[in-house]
Structures are given as structure tokens and as C-alpha cells.
Scaffold this motif. Structure first.
Motif, PDB file in Angstrom:
ATOM      1  N   ASP A 151      -5.528  11.905   3.541  1.00 10.49           N
ATOM      2  CA  ASP A 151      -5.542  10.610   2.852  1.00 10.49           C
ATOM      3  C   ASP A 151      -6.217   9.524   3.673  1.00 10.49           C
ATOM      4  O   ASP A 151      -6.504   9.692   4.857  1.00 10.49           O
ATOM      5  N   CYS A 158       3.752  -4.759  -1.207  1.00 13.31           N
ATOM      6  CA  CYS A 158       4.847  -4.405  -2.099  1.00 13.31           C
ATOM      7  C   CYS A 158       5.905  -5.508  -2.027  1.00 13.31           C
ATOM      8  O   CYS A 158       6.282  -5.951  -0.936  1.00 13.31           O
ATOM      9  N   SER A 279      -0.887   2.917   0.510  1.00  9.11           N
ATOM     10  CA  SER A 279      -0.434   3.739  -0.604  1.00  9.11           C
ATOM     11  C   SER A 279       0.718   4.659  -0.231  1.00  9.11           C
ATOM     12  O   SER A 279       1.660   4.838  -1.003  1.00  9.11           O
ATOM     13  N   TRP A 280       0.662   5.241   0.983  1.00  9.75           N
ATOM     14  CA  TRP A 280       1.712   6.174   1.379  1.00  9.75           C
ATOM     15  C   TRP A 280       3.076   5.509   1.544  1.00  9.75           C
ATOM     16  O   TRP A 280       4.108   6.172   1.529  1.00  9.75           O
ATOM     17  N   ARG A 282       4.614   3.742  -0.531  1.00  8.07           N
ATOM     18  CA  ARG A 282       5.397   3.763  -1.764  1.00  8.07           C
ATOM     19  C   ARG A 282       6.486   4.829  -1.728  1.00  8.07           C
ATOM     20  O   ARG A 282       7.614   4.606  -2.188  1.00  8.07           O
ATOM     21  N   PHE A 343      -0.582  12.526  -4.126  1.00  8.33           N
ATOM     22  CA  PHE A 343      -0.533  11.121  -4.523  1.00  8.33           C
ATOM     23  C   PHE A 343       0.564  10.895  -5.556  1.00  8.33           C
ATOM     24  O   PHE A 343       1.339   9.941  -5.460  1.00  8.33           O
ATOM     25  N   GLY A 347       2.455   9.372  -2.806  1.00 10.17           N
ATOM     26  CA  GLY A 347       1.650   8.177  -2.673  1.00 10.17           C
ATOM     27  C   GLY A 347       0.455   8.182  -1.747  1.00 10.17           C
ATOM     28  O   GLY A 347      -0.302   7.203  -1.748  1.00 10.17           O
ATOM     29  N   LEU A 349      -3.098   8.103  -0.500  1.00  7.43           N
ATOM     30  CA  LEU A 349      -4.317   7.824  -1.259  1.00  7.43           C
ATOM     31  C   LEU A 349      -5.397   8.847  -0.952  1.00  7.43           C
ATOM     32  O   LEU A 349      -5.750   9.048   0.215  1.00  7.43           O
ATOM     33  N   ASP A 366       2.879   3.762 -11.728  1.00  9.87           N
ATOM     34  CA  ASP A 366       4.093   4.116 -10.994  1.00  9.87           C
ATOM     35  C   ASP A 366       5.279   3.362 -11.596  1.00  9.87           C
ATOM     36  O   ASP A 366       5.427   2.156 -11.396  1.00  9.87           O
ATOM     37  N   VAL A 374      -1.316   2.089 -10.072  1.00 13.53           N
ATOM     38  CA  VAL A 374      -1.606   2.406  -8.674  1.00 13.53           C
ATOM     39  C   VAL A 374      -2.939   3.126  -8.498  1.00 13.53           C
ATOM     40  O   VAL A 374      -3.586   3.002  -7.462  1.00 13.53           O
ATOM     41  N   TYR A 378      -5.143   1.071  -5.789  1.00 12.90           N
ATOM     42  CA  TYR A 378      -5.541   1.692  -4.526  1.00 12.90           C
ATOM     43  C   TYR A 378      -6.880   2.417  -4.616  1.00 12.90           C
ATOM     44  O   TYR A 378      -7.630   2.468  -3.640  1.00 12.90           O
TER      45      TYR A 378
END
Length: 432
Positions: A151, A158, A279-280, A282, A343, A347, A349, A366, A374, A378
Motif C-alpha cells: 500500500d 478522521c 487510509s490504513w 480506518r 482495502f 483500509g 490504500l 465506508d 473512501v 483516497y
């Protein structure tokens, strides 16, 4: 993925349990080649935090009945790296596939003898499938392909909509994004939030903001491209530091240590409203905040626009007795299909171009984050991401020099100038 000690899933107890489990595995199976039963070949995948491979592992087993995939995860990168280093030095204990986060990758690339050159299995032919700079990061200086890309980071913010509403701030993600087009705006919004009487802090910790700014302010951080330590002279580092000190001065954070038990509990207890969110992240928020917070979180733009925080690779240690099979598994996990699956589960990316161009990926929403789009949030800027150079001891300098110095100021144990000096002194020691 990221987790400066970027990824944390459960508690420190879980992390310790995972460390012990890996140690036991090393003692019981010298090469991790014990049969899985019924004539199956067992392939062990070592990761830190949550990579989103649970469903993919089952799918791979269904397509390959002769293979059993065992996922082993240590929660904190700070715990994972020394254990992997120990395994590589001992020549046994490591998984058949191991994750290498970008913050530690440069250091491991100086030891290419510990890893299989994936070029021998045709890995070099996959270059066209990934973001070009990301694929190149996986190569050692001798041209050896150490790992296949997983990723990239991407960045967002957030935030908890319910806490923003209590603080009398907008809750719509587009309106929230307009609150902080600059970092000065972000700090000012934090002060407005504090005045709103929500009962919570604005930001989880200023170290998360520091990491986000490092990902955005320049293409180098603590090292130049010749691997010289430049933490004391790089204006990008100093700029991120000064903004961080301003956030502390304005009192906009909860003052918790990221990745700590208190930080984890803060998600569930709604003790802060904002965290910086590659992204990760989340997946980490979902795990820590729990099902009861579904729909309460949302995602807005990051101040200043963009930035790449985090990203990893899958490598095959030389000690694996099943290198070809391990490569095929890594190839599957990093394929477009694999990266979309990861993903959707947790999460991270995608860096695979096929995944980024996939219509289903682009349409992904999401529900946990108020049905945030998302895939668009992203994915739209993923191809425009630029790499930030990480020197050989980048993660050590970040985790054991700068973050503790920031926390010492945030917790009232040191003044800003004193902490800056302490950070630079510690960085020199870590860089040796």
C-alpha cells in the motif's frame, strides 16, 4: 501500511502475546516448514498490525488446496522490527513472507543477502502494475528486488461528527474540510472546538500531526538521499516541529501517547474528536472505537493538501524453504484483486494501478465513516503521491528521538527548545 509504529490493533497485552507466539514458532520449527496436515504445505505470513489478509488467505487456500496460509501479526512496528531482525540474524524463525514497512525498508535493503531476489521468479516483470516510484523503492542498490509493493499512505483527517456537533462546528465533510485549508486554520479550528464545550479534546496527540506534516512538507525528512543525517538542518523537519509546538501551546490535543492503551481507549470513550488518517488508519479506528461508533466518524481533507504517510512491501526471506510458493502468495496478495480485498477489509490504500483504476474500488464507501466515499477520497490523489525519502534509521529516529521529545513538551515535562535539543541528540545516537 502504518503504522509508524503506524498500526496498532488491540492492546499491549495482545502485542506481547504475538511476540511470544513468534518466539515459540521459531523454537518449535526451525524453518517454519512443518506440514500443515493432510499433506498441505504451510506458508507463514508475518505482518505488523492489520494488513487485511484474513479473507484473502482463505480465498488463496480455496484456490490452492495443497497450501495452508498462517497469518502472524505483531501489533506494533516497534516490536515487529527487532523480532524480524533477530530471526534474520539467526537464520530461522521468520515467516515465508514478511512485511517491510517503508520506515524500516531502507535499513533492511542494506542486507539483501537475507532476502530472496524476486527477480528470479519474474517479479521484475510486474513493475508496470504498480506506481513506478513505489516499485523502485522495493529494490536494493544492487538491483535485487527485495519486496513487492502493498500500500501507499494517502492522507485525510478522521473526525467524530457527534463531537463536532456538540462543539457547534460543521459536521458535513465538505464543510469541515473548508475549516482548515492551512495548518494555521487547523490550529484555529482546534481552539474553536475547545471553546465549544463538547467535553472532549480536539486532537488525539500532536505526534500524529507531526507525522502528517513530515509526509507533506518535503521529499526528505531526517536523512538526505546520501543517507546523511540532516534532522538539525532540514527546514521541513523544523517547520513540522514548530507547527507541532504551536498546537501544544494552544492546548488542542488530548496529550495521549499514540499507540498506547490510553490512546486506544480514547477512540471508544470519545475523548478526542480528530486524528490524522492515512487510509490504513480506518481499520485501527474501527477496531478501537467498536461497533457502537459506526456512523459517528467521517473523513475530511488534510490541511495543506495531500501527503504520503506509510506503505509497505512483502518480501521472502532466504531462510524460507518454499521461496517460489511464498513469492506466488506475495504476488497474489499484492495483485489488484488482493489490494482491493485488503482495502475493503482494513483500509490500506492500493499501490497497484489496476486496483486504483478499478470501478468497484472507486465506488467504495465506508459505512463506519458515515458512508464516506473512501475510494474517491483516497484513490483520487494516489497517482499524484510523491515518495518521501526515508533514511536507514528513519523509524528509529522518529519513534525514539522526535516523538518522545514532542510528548515531553505535550505532557509538560520539557520546554520546546530543550526538547528540540534532546530530539537532535537522540537522533544522532539512533542513527549510529
Amino acid at each position: 501500511m502504518h503504522v509508524p509504529s503506524r498500526r496498532l490493533r488491540n492492546s499491549a497485552v495482545v502485542a506481547l502475546t504475538a511476540v511470544m507466539a513468534l518466539g515459540l514458532a521459531a523454537g518449535c520449527s526451525k524453518k517454519n516448514d512443518a506440514p500443515a496436515g493432510d499433506g498441505q504445505l504451510k506458508l507463514v505470513v508475518d505482518t505488523f498490525g492489520e494488513f487485511g489478509y484474513k479473507a484473502l488467505a482463505k480465498e488463496y487456500e480455496s484456490a490452492h488446496p495443497n497450501i495452508k496460509v498462517q497469518l502472524r501479526s505483531i501489533e506494533k512496528l516497534d516490536d515487529y522490527k527487532p523480532k524480524l531482525t533477530q530471526y534474520l540474524a539467526a537464520g530461522s524463525g521468520a515467516g515465508d513472507v514478511v512485511a517491510l514497512e517503508e520506515g524500516i525498508l531502507t535499513e533492511f535493503k542494506t542486507q539483501p543477502q537475507n532476502f530472496v531476489d524476486l527477480n528470479q521468479f519474474g517479479g521484475g516483470d510486474l513493475a508496470k502494475d504498480y506506481l513506478p516510484w513505489k516499485f523502485e523503492q522495493g529494490k536494493a542498490s544492487n538491483g535485487q528486488l527485495i519486496g513487492l509493493p502493498t500500500d501507499v499512505g494517502g492522507l485525510g483527517v478522521c473526525y467524530r461528527r457527534d463531537l463536532f456537533e456538540k462543539a457547534k462546528l460543521p459536521t458535513d465533510r465538505a464543510e469541515v474540510s473548508k475549516l482548515w485549508t492551512t495548518w494555521d486554520d487547523f490550529i484555529a479550528t482546534g481552539q474553536r472546538f475547545n471553546a465549544g464545550g463538547s467535553g472532549a479534546a480536539f486532537l488525539d496527540s500532536t505526534t500524529t500531526a507531526f507525522n502528517a506534516m513530515l509526509a507533506q512538507f518535503g521529499d526528505t525528512n531526517f536523512y538526505d538521499r546520501n543517507n546523511n543525517l540532516i534532522a538539525d538542518s532540514n527546514p521541513s523537519v523544523r517547520k513540522a516541529w514548530d507547527y507541532t509546538m504551536s498546537m501544544i501551546d494552544k492546548g488542542i490535543s488530548a496529550k495521549v501517547t499514540t499507540w498506547s492503551n490510553e490512546w486506544q481507549a480514547g477512540f471508544k470513550n470519545a475523548s478526542f474528536a480528530v486524528t490524522f488518517c492515512p487510509s490504513w488508519m480506518r481499520g485501527i479506528i474501527k477496531t478501537n472505537a467498536g461497533d457502537a461508533s459506526t456512523g459517528k466518524w467521517d473523513i475530511a481533507d488534510v490541511p495543506g493538501g495531500g501527503g504520503n504517510w506509510g506503505g509497505s512491501f512483502l518480501a521472502v526471506p532466504k531462510q524460507s524453504r518454499h521461496a517460489k510458493e511464498a513469492y506466488e502468495l506475495a504476488k497474489f496478495l499484492t495483485s489488484a484483486h488482493g489490494q482491493i480485498g485488503a482495502f475493503n477489509e482494513s483500509g490500506p490504500l492500493p499501490s497497484n494501478l489496476g486496483a486504483l483504476d478499478d470501478a468497484t474500488f472507486k465506488a467504495t464507501t465506508d459505512p463506519y465513516f458515515n458512508n464516506a466515499p473512501v475510494g474517491v477520497i483516497y484513490g483520487a490523489g494516489a497517482k499524484a503521491l510523491k515518495p518521501v525519502y526515508r533514511g536507514p534509521k528513519h523509524q528509529a529516529v522518529l519513534d525514539r528521538a522526535f516523538q518522545p521529545a514532542i510528548q515531553s513538551v505535550e505532557q509538560g515535562k520539557a520546554k520546546a527548545d530543550e526538547a528540540w535539543k534532546n530530539a537532535l541528540d537522540a537522533a544522532k545516537k539512533e542513527a549510529k
